[in-house]
Scaffold this active site. Sequence first.
Site, mmCIF file in Angstrom:
data_model
loop_
_atom_site.group_PDB
_atom_site.id
_atom_site.type_symbol
_atom_site.label_atom_id
_atom_site.label_comp_id
_atom_site.label_asym_id
_atom_site.label_seq_id
_atom_site.Cartn_x
_atom_site.Cartn_y
_atom_site.Cartn_z
ATOM 1 N N THR A 47 0.887 -1.183 0.006
ATOM 2 C CA THR A 47 0.092 0.105 -0.085
ATOM 3 C C THR A 47 0.850 1.311 0.017
ATOM 4 O OG1 THR A 47 -0.248 0.294 2.390
ATOM 5 C CG2 THR A 47 -1.656 -1.242 1.331
ATOM 6 N N TYR A 93 0.163 13.598 3.793
ATOM 7 C CA TYR A 93 1.056 13.161 2.854
ATOM 8 C C TYR A 93 2.325 13.848 2.390
ATOM 9 C CZ TYR A 93 -0.591 8.135 4.119
ATOM 10 O OH TYR A 93 -0.955 6.905 4.609
ATOM 11 N N VAL A 131 -3.259 4.870 -1.082
ATOM 12 C CA VAL A 131 -4.475 4.507 -1.125
ATOM 13 C C VAL A 131 -4.824 2.913 -0.375
ATOM 14 C CG1 VAL A 131 -5.387 5.760 -3.323
ATOM 15 C CG2 VAL A 131 -4.343 3.467 -3.728
ATOM 16 N N HIS A 132 -4.289 3.075 0.731
ATOM 17 C CA HIS A 132 -4.214 1.785 1.765
ATOM 18 C C HIS A 132 -5.662 0.826 1.255
ATOM 19 C CE1 HIS A 132 -0.613 3.323 3.644
ATOM 20 N NE2 HIS A 132 -1.379 4.526 4.118
ATOM 21 N N ASP A 133 -6.398 1.335 1.743
ATOM 22 C CA ASP A 133 -7.746 0.577 1.680
ATOM 23 C C ASP A 133 -8.301 0.049 0.581
ATOM 24 O OD1 ASP A 133 -7.550 0.966 4.622
ATOM 25 O OD2 ASP A 133 -9.073 2.440 4.839
#
Length: 316
Positions: free
Chosen positions: A195, A230, A240-242
């Site tokens: 991620t 960020y 865009v981790h999730d």
Amino acid sequence: MHKVIYDTDPGVDDAMALLFLHRHPDIDLIGITTVFGNASIEATTRNALFLKREWNIPAPVAKGEGTTIDPSRKEIGWPTLVHGDNGLGNIDVPETVDGQLDPRPAYRFIIDTVRANPGEVTLVAVGRMTNLALALKEDPGIAKLVKAVVIMGGNFYVPGNVSPVAEANIHGDPEAADIVLTAPWKVVVIGLDVTAVTTMSRRYLAATAAEGDSAVKLLNELSQFYIDFYAHAVDDGMMVHDSCACVYVVAPELFSTITGSVRVVCGGIADGQTIVKPDGRRFPPGDWDGLPSQIVCTGVESEKVIGLVRETLLRA
């Protein structure tokens, strides 16, 4: 169709992932369960109801847990520098949102839905693993009935983001995460290894919003605070981790993986660290023995992931 329960703590990147799940043609979003993490449980539940209303999402929302599974743990505070004071980038969100919650607590909603759809439900969990751990404690038999569990959390061969060795979702409730990762179900771990290298620029998101409808424009608006945060790590963009976890559900071929048993360190200076014992490696007897082999993502085709996210968000 992938039947998905989305366990979330909205959260800016949670919001993008929610819109992805709502709009992808191969996903049937059958439930949203909330958990504390990016904000209090009251705030994350309100945010889920707000996004459900604004984006006309039919899936029910069930309020989840607001404290760690080990009540002796002290709350470390909400990450307001990341997601804003209200969890959605400080956009104008009402203090209360009209919308009926499912009467069941999140863990019971998960149990009942899984048992009503044996072998069909994928749990996508992108916050602390507290609700999933409570569901397992209440009804261990659901582990054999869940199709898959895809979590956003952890880190294996890269540093953490809340300590040198720990990622935020796991660090927020390590005992719950260890319960989830050692249970006899299939878990796919989407962590910082993939991620942190999957980023979307401010310009790219703005161009997507300009082409998209009001839902994508709202997403762009609520993401600005997060992008500003960020600046220390991403060139005018955000991780865009999730969404990575959601993309795995429909496009696992975009990720490279290893398998092995996974444990979570609970306590001490490595609190929240995730450690994999890769299959095929031999060690003296230890605490990883006899546990299920899970899937750990170690590589990603990040540009293709971002492209799929954009394509899906634009499906009005």
